[in-house]
Design an enzyme around this catalytic site. Sequence first.
Site, PDB file in Angstrom:
ATOM      1  N   PHE A  10       1.033  -1.900   0.219  1.00  0.00           N
ATOM      2  CA  PHE A  10      -0.241  -0.092  -0.211  1.00  0.00           C
ATOM      3  C   PHE A  10       1.055   1.142  -0.048  1.00  0.00           C
ATOM      4  O   PHE A  10       1.880   1.286   0.611  1.00  0.00           O
ATOM      5  CB  PHE A  10      -1.095   0.185   1.242  1.00  0.00           C
ATOM      6  CG  PHE A  10      -2.065  -0.600   1.742  1.00  0.00           C
ATOM      7  CD1 PHE A  10      -3.336  -0.750   0.384  1.00  0.00           C
ATOM      8  CD2 PHE A  10      -1.182  -2.020   2.077  1.00  0.00           C
ATOM      9  CE1 PHE A  10      -3.812  -1.668   1.086  1.00  0.00           C
ATOM     10  CE2 PHE A  10      -2.799  -3.014   1.798  1.00  0.00           C
ATOM     11  CZ  PHE A  10      -3.561  -2.908   1.204  1.00  0.00           C
ATOM     12  N   ASP A  11       0.449   2.003  -1.192  1.00  0.00           N
ATOM     13  CA  ASP A  11       1.477   3.499  -1.056  1.00  0.00           C
ATOM     14  C   ASP A  11       0.693   4.084   0.106  1.00  0.00           C
ATOM     15  O   ASP A  11      -0.653   3.489   1.288  1.00  0.00           O
ATOM     16  CB  ASP A  11       0.620   4.368  -2.309  1.00  0.00           C
ATOM     17  CG  ASP A  11       1.149   6.044  -2.359  1.00  0.00           C
ATOM     18  OD1 ASP A  11       2.412   5.767  -1.874  1.00  0.00           O
ATOM     19  OD2 ASP A  11       0.229   6.230  -1.819  1.00  0.00           O
ATOM     20  N   VAL A  12       1.418   4.699   1.132  1.00  0.00           N
ATOM     21  CA  VAL A  12       0.474   5.777   1.955  1.00  0.00           C
ATOM     22  C   VAL A  12      -0.004   7.172   2.220  1.00  0.00           C
ATOM     23  O   VAL A  12      -1.811   7.225   2.215  1.00  0.00           O
ATOM     24  CB  VAL A  12       2.076   6.469   3.090  1.00  0.00           C
ATOM     25  CG1 VAL A  12       1.119   6.893   4.119  1.00  0.00           C
ATOM     26  CG2 VAL A  12       2.625   4.768   3.692  1.00  0.00           C
TER      27      VAL A  12
END
Length: 221
Positions: A10-12
């Site tokens: 997951f990107d943040v």
Amino acid sequence: MSSSVKGLIFDVYGTLFDVHSVKTKCDTLFKEKGKEISTLWRQKQIEYSFLRQLMGQYKPFSEITLQSLKYALNQLDISYTKEEITILRETYKELTPYPEVEDVLQKLEHKKLVVFSNGSRDMLEPLIKNPSIARCLDMTISVDDIKQYKPTPASYTHALNMLNLKREEILFLSSNGWDISGAKSFGFQTVWINRVRSPIEELDQKPHYIYQDLNGILALV
């Protein structure tokens, strides 16, 4: 799909956490300027990370965030104090998670879940300390460890090595079209979380899946 995917990356910023939740604090300090500041701040934050990578002048994302904030305020002709800059910089450690994040992460705990961000650890660790989110994650990966910003192939290679999985066993999720383009070019299965209904980037790297929020991936895995 469910059986082949063993790990989710997951990107943040913009994917798990709303970068524009800083508008509230911006409005408090600079009345009715929150939206303008937030928009330009984020735009320059991304731009500066790209430019510094190309220039070979790497700086941690915390410094880029500060520099892009100063640019945004100067561009908007807003006078500011050192204290106000510090207050706004700290808001990036307190961004608001999107409403579905906690529930989706909990439902995916049977998979290996990691976050992978351009953010430096001094920004990421305070942000992800929320127990309901932190307990679902197996790992936090920062590009700062190798000083290669996404979307360079070296950055995705680092994430791949950290997970110790095959590329086809990983599902990569981001709200940033440029990040999805980089991840697909690298060989990840990609899910674009297109929260603001943007057009697909014209980079010849169409996402494998597109959803408006994270709930869509539950049917995949």
